[in-house]
Write a protein that holds these residues in place. Structure first.
Motif, mmCIF file in Angstrom:
data_model
loop_
_atom_site.group_PDB
_atom_site.id
_atom_site.type_symbol
_atom_site.label_atom_id
_atom_site.label_comp_id
_atom_site.label_asym_id
_atom_site.label_seq_id
_atom_site.Cartn_x
_atom_site.Cartn_y
_atom_site.Cartn_z
ATOM 1 N N LYS A 158 54.152 16.789 31.953
ATOM 2 C CA LYS A 158 53.351 16.266 33.015
ATOM 3 C C LYS A 158 52.136 15.463 32.404
ATOM 4 O O LYS A 158 51.580 14.496 33.347
ATOM 5 C CB LYS A 158 53.025 17.180 34.202
ATOM 6 C CG LYS A 158 54.459 17.569 34.962
ATOM 7 C CD LYS A 158 53.851 18.511 35.953
ATOM 8 C CE LYS A 158 55.221 19.012 36.896
ATOM 9 N NZ LYS A 158 54.816 19.948 37.905
ATOM 10 N N LYS A 159 51.680 15.756 31.482
ATOM 11 C CA LYS A 159 50.334 15.383 30.778
ATOM 12 C C LYS A 159 50.639 14.188 29.768
ATOM 13 O O LYS A 159 49.580 13.599 29.529
ATOM 14 C CB LYS A 159 49.631 16.345 29.908
ATOM 15 C CG LYS A 159 49.348 17.760 30.706
ATOM 16 C CD LYS A 159 48.793 18.688 29.807
ATOM 17 C CE LYS A 159 48.371 19.928 30.310
ATOM 18 N NZ LYS A 159 47.780 20.799 29.608
ATOM 19 N N TYR A 160 51.762 13.759 29.855
ATOM 20 C CA TYR A 160 52.219 12.532 28.877
ATOM 21 C C TYR A 160 52.921 11.626 29.717
ATOM 22 O O TYR A 160 53.657 11.861 30.824
ATOM 23 C CB TYR A 160 52.994 13.241 27.637
ATOM 24 C CG TYR A 160 52.177 14.114 26.783
ATOM 25 C CD1 TYR A 160 51.401 13.331 25.701
ATOM 26 C CD2 TYR A 160 52.255 15.300 27.032
ATOM 27 C CE1 TYR A 160 50.585 14.293 24.790
ATOM 28 C CE2 TYR A 160 51.380 16.127 26.225
ATOM 29 C CZ TYR A 160 50.723 15.762 25.317
ATOM 30 O OH TYR A 160 50.032 16.396 24.328
ATOM 31 N N GLN A 161 53.413 10.413 29.219
ATOM 32 C CA GLN A 161 54.193 9.460 29.757
ATOM 33 C C GLN A 161 55.609 9.704 29.324
ATOM 34 O O GLN A 161 56.068 8.878 28.457
ATOM 35 C CB GLN A 161 53.635 7.886 29.296
ATOM 36 C CG GLN A 161 52.301 7.745 29.715
ATOM 37 C CD GLN A 161 52.432 7.111 31.318
ATOM 38 O OE1 GLN A 161 53.409 6.879 31.831
ATOM 39 N NE2 GLN A 161 51.187 7.837 32.071
ATOM 40 N N VAL A 162 56.058 10.498 29.930
ATOM 41 C CA VAL A 162 57.519 11.028 29.330
ATOM 42 C C VAL A 162 58.398 11.325 30.870
ATOM 43 O O VAL A 162 57.687 11.557 31.647
ATOM 44 C CB VAL A 162 57.608 12.284 28.450
ATOM 45 C CG1 VAL A 162 56.896 11.943 27.235
ATOM 46 C CG2 VAL A 162 56.968 13.294 29.059
ATOM 47 N N ASP A 163 59.452 11.396 30.459
ATOM 48 C CA ASP A 163 60.743 11.844 31.462
ATOM 49 C C ASP A 163 61.374 12.838 30.889
ATOM 50 O O ASP A 163 61.528 12.691 29.736
ATOM 51 C CB ASP A 163 61.442 10.834 32.056
ATOM 52 C CG ASP A 163 60.983 9.911 33.306
ATOM 53 O OD1 ASP A 163 60.037 10.243 33.974
ATOM 54 O OD2 ASP A 163 61.565 8.911 33.605
ATOM 55 N N TYR A 182 58.310 7.216 26.919
ATOM 56 C CA TYR A 182 58.007 5.561 27.068
ATOM 57 C C TYR A 182 57.104 5.070 25.930
ATOM 58 O O TYR A 182 56.090 5.771 25.757
ATOM 59 C CB TYR A 182 57.346 5.520 28.643
ATOM 60 C CG TYR A 182 58.261 6.068 29.826
ATOM 61 C CD1 TYR A 182 59.387 4.778 30.061
ATOM 62 C CD2 TYR A 182 58.329 7.121 30.305
ATOM 63 C CE1 TYR A 182 60.103 5.078 31.183
ATOM 64 C CE2 TYR A 182 59.157 7.339 31.426
ATOM 65 C CZ TYR A 182 59.986 6.412 31.661
ATOM 66 O OH TYR A 182 60.758 6.444 32.713
ATOM 67 N N GLN A 183 57.400 3.968 25.802
ATOM 68 C CA GLN A 183 56.409 3.235 24.563
ATOM 69 C C GLN A 183 55.770 2.072 25.206
ATOM 70 O O GLN A 183 56.220 1.651 26.215
ATOM 71 C CB GLN A 183 57.475 2.694 23.607
ATOM 72 C CG GLN A 183 58.142 3.825 22.742
ATOM 73 C CD GLN A 183 57.664 4.979 22.024
ATOM 74 O OE1 GLN A 183 56.303 4.481 21.568
ATOM 75 N NE2 GLN A 183 58.034 5.948 21.853
ATOM 76 N N THR A 185 53.009 1.907 27.114
ATOM 77 C CA THR A 185 52.539 2.157 28.347
ATOM 78 C C THR A 185 51.029 1.929 28.470
ATOM 79 O O THR A 185 50.252 2.175 27.415
ATOM 80 C CB THR A 185 52.675 3.431 28.765
ATOM 81 O OG1 THR A 185 52.093 4.382 27.936
ATOM 82 C CG2 THR A 185 54.256 3.934 29.095
ATOM 83 N N LYS A 186 50.554 1.305 29.518
ATOM 84 C CA LYS A 186 49.101 0.958 29.798
ATOM 85 C C LYS A 186 48.606 2.078 30.489
ATOM 86 O O LYS A 186 48.868 2.620 31.396
ATOM 87 C CB LYS A 186 48.953 -0.212 30.472
ATOM 88 C CG LYS A 186 49.285 -1.471 29.637
ATOM 89 C CD LYS A 186 49.231 -2.709 30.457
ATOM 90 C CE LYS A 186 49.693 -4.009 29.731
ATOM 91 N NZ LYS A 186 49.374 -5.226 30.174
ATOM 92 N N LYS A 187 47.417 2.506 29.942
ATOM 93 C CA LYS A 187 46.741 3.864 30.708
ATOM 94 C C LYS A 187 45.372 3.290 31.367
ATOM 95 O O LYS A 187 44.826 2.396 30.935
ATOM 96 C CB LYS A 187 46.233 4.771 29.458
ATOM 97 C CG LYS A 187 47.453 5.266 28.821
ATOM 98 C CD LYS A 187 46.959 6.546 27.811
ATOM 99 C CE LYS A 187 48.134 7.129 27.235
ATOM 100 N NZ LYS A 187 48.100 8.172 26.376
#
Length: 187
Positions: A158-163, A182-183, A185-187
């Motif tokens: 949950k702390k990363y841009q992942v599924d 996910y590559q 990604t804008k934070k």
């Protein structure tokens, strides 16, 4: 018999790994890495030819370092000059086995919290390595157990841009989670 005394083996339906110490009455006696002896039928065991640590010893190197290291250790041969036709989506995902006996040789002196902490630190390190090196997928093999490690992994994800979702049942059973990274990604 396909096993002999001194072979390193793993049990197919359990997380027991050890060395063959005796063969008697069509039973193979192994001494586990924890020092316990167990008897199994031949069809319940699989021969381990290389240690996982040996197979993944280059996993923390950057791609350039890995290619250089492989080039140094491989025998000098004429290498063909062609480009790989393997597409990015055909590359098999990185696999990380979080079973404690795959991470360290002995758990002597460790309690459950120490073991879980080591497993989570390893998972975080490998996930960040995969993100840095732009791996599209990574598979964490956590086993079934009581589900504590799987729950902790979900908090980490949950702390990363992942599924994440259950990995292939056919290949891993119920004890693995596949993570899609996910590559760009804008934070």
């Amino acid at each position: 018999m396909r096993f002999k005394i001194g072979d390193t083996v793993a049990v197919l339906d359990d997380v027991i790994k050890g060395e063959v110490v005796a063969i008697k009455n069509n039973k193979i006696c192994i001494e586990s890495t924890d020092g316990f002896e167990f008897d199994f039928n031949e069809n319940e065991l699989v021969l381990i030819k290389e240690n996982q640590a040996e197979l993944s010893k280059y996993s923390d190197l950057k791609n350039e370092d890995l290619l250089e290291k492989i080039h140094e250790t491989s025998p000098k041969k004429h290498t063909p000059k062609f480009k790989s036709t393997i597409k990015q989506d055909q590359i098999p995902p990185m696999e990380v086995d979080l079973h404690i006996n795959q991470l360290i040789d002995s758990t002597r002196g460790m309690d459950k919290i120490d073991i879980l902490t080591l497993q989570m630190d390893t998972a975080k390190q490998k996930l960040e390595f995969a993100i840095r090196n732009r791996f599209p997928k990574i598979i964490f093999i956590h086993g079934v157990g009581e589900g504590v490690l799987k729950t902790e992994l979900e908090y980490l994800f949950k702390k990363y841009q992942v599924d994440w979702y259950a990995a292939s049942f056919k290949k891993y059973g119920l004890g693995a989670t596949e993570v899609y990274i996910y590559q760009n990604t804008k934070k």
